[in-house]
Design a protein around this motif. Structure first.
Motif, PDB file in Angstrom:
ATOM      1  N   VAL A 208      14.286   9.426   5.446  1.00 14.91           N
ATOM      2  CA  VAL A 208      15.175   8.461   6.096  1.00 14.91           C
ATOM      3  C   VAL A 208      14.568   8.120   7.449  1.00 14.91           C
ATOM      4  N   PHE A 257      15.894   3.990   3.830  1.00 18.36           N
ATOM      5  CA  PHE A 257      15.913   5.144   2.953  1.00 18.36           C
ATOM      6  C   PHE A 257      14.909   4.944   1.827  1.00 18.36           C
ATOM      7  N   ALA A 261      16.296   9.166  -1.960  1.00 15.57           N
ATOM      8  CA  ALA A 261      17.220   9.672  -0.941  1.00 15.57           C
ATOM      9  C   ALA A 261      18.497   8.851  -0.926  1.00 15.57           C
ATOM     10  N   ALA A 262      18.367   7.522  -1.003  1.00 19.46           N
ATOM     11  CA  ALA A 262      19.542   6.652  -0.979  1.00 19.46           C
ATOM     12  C   ALA A 262      20.453   6.929  -2.160  1.00 19.46           C
ATOM     13  N   ALA A 284      21.875  14.167   4.941  1.00 14.66           N
ATOM     14  CA  ALA A 284      20.430  14.348   4.994  1.00 14.66           C
ATOM     15  C   ALA A 284      20.088  15.755   5.481  1.00 14.66           C
TER      16      ALA A 284
END
Length: 353
Positions: A208, A257, A261-262, A284
């Motif tokens: 991120v 992102f 991760a998103a 995160a």
């Protein structure tokens, strides 16, 4: 019955009612996060709308930009003009491998925001510019979440509709992503054993990058009223209390992102309004996703929607994060395998299209 006893009983009844209402509110947020809104993408070239793709599908674009918009008919055109012109310049420079989409999420606007967005869809095509309409004003956090869950990009950027941040600064975030990205889930604060964290995988990078205005804080303090500065310091204290101080500016509306991760972070997101940024950074840290804060150019734009009541709502949301996630464990964090099937959106979302 003595007066003190009556007062005590009354206070107990009021406290019980408040606690029940707060618990019901948290339960609703938890339920909403696992139930999709079954949105569709409006296609002006067809009588049938497109099904929303899923972020859990394979990426078909290099970049997705999600722009949440609530009553932004005045500020949105300039932001989209600048953004799309920049993206086209990059495509001309880097070639056809640089593919992109801009998703405008209309958060139940009462003005002509949707019409403005649809004008850009017609001009640039539904493959490059997409419009999602929420059925009512759900909040900025929910709008960003719905846009991200429909993203097709390898990289996913959230950007405010006011154009306060120069869009070209996304290149700074891309560089930060490349600098800190890891190949597998790290050892977070509460999850993932050390042995498991060492297992490599090939499902995609995790990182991120957060745009930051912290370097502009001194100049901003001199211009703002004492009351606003007092409220800002109070907010920062609560943010530190909930999520720590690893990121100086949690509220800048310019965050990037990796797709993987998103997918996990936005699937887990509960907060729907002001403090969803803080929740994402908490997620995160908990999941062990590396975060890099990057200075960006920023200018304060007229038309802010923050009011005194917004500050109170922010404080409540921050306390909700602390209580519902950490102290009471009412909100369970789904790791990747569980998160993939957490949202019940059938038949609204399909493979990327």
């Amino acid at each position: 019955m003595q007066v003190p006893l009556i007062v005590a009983v009354s206070l107990a009844l009021v406290a019980t009612y408040v606690v029940k209402q707060v618990l019901a509110f948290w339960a609703r947020l938890d339920k909403d996060s696992s139930e999709g809104l079954q949105l569709q993408i409006e296609d002006p070239s067809s009588v049938k709308p497109l099904l929303c793709p899923s972020i859990w599908g394979t990426a078909t674009k290099r970049l997705t930009i999600v722009v949440p918009a609530y009553n932004e008919e005045d500020r949105l055109p300039a932001t989209l003009d600048e953004t799309l012109a920049y993206l086209q310049r990059r495509r001309n420079k880097e070639g056809p491998a640089f593919t992109y989409e801009v998703i405008i999420v209309d958060d139940g606007s009462k003005d002509g925001t949707a019409a403005v967005a649809m004008g850009f869809v017609k001009q640039h095509g539904v493959d490059a510019v997409r419009l999602l309409r929420l059925p009512y004003n759900c909040g900025k956090g929910r709008a960003v979440r719905e846009g991200m869950l429909a993203a097709r990009g390898e990289l996913c950027l959230m950007m405010d509709a006011d154009g306060a941040t120069r869009v070209s600064d996304m290149e700074l975030l891309e560089a930060a992503i490349q600098e800190v990205a890891v190949a597998s889930w790290g050892k977070g604060r509460h999850l993932t054993s050390y042995a498991r964290a060492q297992l490599p995988d090939t499902a995609g990078p995790l990182a991120v990058a957060v745009g930051s205005r912290a370097h502009l804080e001194k100049a901003a303090l001199a211009k703002r009223s004492k009351l606003r500065n007092f409220l800002m310091h109070g907010f920062h204290f609560l943010v530190t209390f909930v999520a720590g101080h690893a990121v100086a500016d949690t509220q800048c509306g310019f965050k990037m992102f990796t797709r993987r991760a998103a997918a996990v972070m936005y699937t887990n997101q509960r907060l729907q309004r002001w403090c969803f940024d803080v929740e994402l950074l908490y997620l995160a840290a908990t999941l062990g996703v590396p975060v890099k804060e990057v200075q960006v150019q920023w200018m304060e734009m007229p038309g802010s929607k923050i009011r005194f009541t917004s500050i109170l709502h922010m404080a409540f949301e921050l306390l909700s994060l602390k209580l519902a996630y950490q102290w009471l464990a009412l909100w369970r964090l789904a790791e990747e395998t569980d998160a993939r099937g957490r949202i019940n959106t059938a038949p609204a979302r399909a493979k990327a299209s």
